[in-house]
Write a protein that holds these residues in place. Structure first.
Motif, PDB file in Angstrom:
ATOM      1  N   PRO A 111     -45.678  52.016  17.170  1.00 50.04           N
ATOM      2  CA  PRO A 111     -46.108  52.778  17.050  1.00 50.04           C
ATOM      3  C   PRO A 111     -46.286  53.925  17.718  1.00 50.04           C
ATOM      4  O   PRO A 111     -46.452  53.462  19.156  1.00 50.04           O
ATOM      5  N   PRO A 139     -52.256  54.286  20.081  1.00 50.24           N
ATOM      6  CA  PRO A 139     -52.405  52.518  18.621  1.00 50.24           C
ATOM      7  C   PRO A 139     -51.088  52.186  19.631  1.00 50.24           C
ATOM      8  O   PRO A 139     -51.490  50.988  20.083  1.00 50.24           O
ATOM      9  N   SER A 173     -44.255  48.716  12.094  1.00 52.14           N
ATOM     10  CA  SER A 173     -44.807  49.459  12.789  1.00 52.14           C
ATOM     11  C   SER A 173     -45.990  49.933  11.902  1.00 52.14           C
ATOM     12  O   SER A 173     -46.864  50.293  12.051  1.00 52.14           O
ATOM     13  N   LEU A 227     -50.375  48.646  13.117  1.00 49.90           N
ATOM     14  CA  LEU A 227     -50.814  49.693  12.770  1.00 49.90           C
ATOM     15  C   LEU A 227     -52.010  49.571  12.262  1.00 49.90           C
ATOM     16  O   LEU A 227     -53.395  49.582  12.797  1.00 49.90           O
ATOM     17  N   ARG A 286     -55.569  49.433  13.396  1.00 47.19           N
ATOM     18  CA  ARG A 286     -56.611  49.826  13.047  1.00 47.19           C
ATOM     19  C   ARG A 286     -58.202  48.654  12.225  1.00 47.19           C
ATOM     20  O   ARG A 286     -59.146  48.792  12.777  1.00 47.19           O
TER      21      ARG A 286
END
Length: 290
Positions: free
Chosen positions: A95, A99, A151, A155, A159
């Protein structure tokens, strides 16, 4: 164990292994040149590695980076979903923004996320299953969908790290910042001076650092990355040459054609035809085997 794969392009070389057995142990070895994401859905298992063996438990995510030699074993009555990705897929599907910059650093090492939230695991699992469907039955746009699905998975890993407070500031060298900025601004065709100003160093220092890391001048590196992405789009996408030119920030397809030919020795249309003809000949030769 059910495995779906295809060898037409780096994205279609992704393999999704669904390991589930009631009576026997499941085993899968990481291939050279690949990375793996292990989602331990239920039961138990282990990652066998001479360097760093690891016990696996339910609701666990483990990332095995490129270069790590390991074997994943699951106990009877366990289920694990394992995604095996060619290392080239990572750079194409990270991404954008912070990130992606963080993950470029963290995905070079093994990551273990124990006791992940059910919603997070379901999100990863659903995206892996969607990837499997796309690879099993490719259609126009499959490569783009796979890029976005990868992606999204990355992510979610980021997270999880962020929620667990495992994301720490990553020291950024001049070259790291240049590489990250180049990925974000590739289609803007910034000058070397623009990059130096935004990074906060002199043009001479940027040139010295990039040459030390890549054996290329900053300008040559910028051109190399443009050609690399253009070549990939010509190889795996159905976009017209003009569409690729505009996507990469060229105001005129003719300028893109001259730029591509200057660096590869042939215009983009001929490059695409040659690539497809070579791939078809290779497929025919394999089909002729007894």
């Amino acid at each position: 164990m059910r495995t779906i794969s295809n060898s037409s392009s780096p994205l279609l070389k992704i393999q999704i292994h669904d390991i589930e057995s009631r009576l026997t142990q499941g085993v899968m070895s990481q291939r050279p040149g690949s990375c793996s994401l292990v989602l331990m859905e239920r039961g138990s298992g282990e990652i066998c590695s001479a360097k760093d063996p690891l016990k696996l438990a339910a609701n666990q995510l483990v990332w095995l980076p490129h270069g790590e030699t390991a074997q994943v074993r699951t106990a009877p009555a366990s289920r694990a979903i394992i995604a095996v990705l060619p290392k080239e897929v990572i750079s194409r599907s990270l991404p954008e923004g912070a990130p992606g910059d963080d993950l470029q650093h963290y995905l070079k090492q093994r990551l273990t996320q124990q006791g992940s939230e059910a919603a997070a695991l379901d999100f990863v699992k659903s995206n892996l299953m969607r990837m499997r469907q796309e690879i099993y039955s490719p259609q126009p746009g499959t490569e783009q969908i796979l890029t976005h699905l990868c992606s999204l998975v990355f992510l979610q890993i980021w997270r999880n790290l962020y929620k667990a407070k495992d994301v720490r500031p990553v020291p950024k060298s001049v070259v790291d910042r240049f590489f990250a900025m180049e990925r974000r601004h590739r289609a803007e065709h910034l000058s070397v001076g623009d990059y130096a100003d935004r990074i906060g160093v002199s043009r001479d220092r940027l040139g010295a650092e990039v040459r030390r890391a890549t054996n290329l001048s900053p300008r040559a590196y910028l051109h190399q990355e443009l050609i690399r992405e253009a070549s990939e789009l010509l190889e795996i996408s159905s976009l017209q040459v003009a569409q690729i030119a505009y996507r990469l920030g060229f105001s005129e397809p003719g300028y893109f054609n001259r730029f591509f030919q200057r660096h590869t020795g042939q215009p983009p249309g001929r490059y695409r035809k040659h690539f497809r003809r070579t791939r078809e000949e290779a497929s025919d030769s394999f089909a002729a085997w007894p």
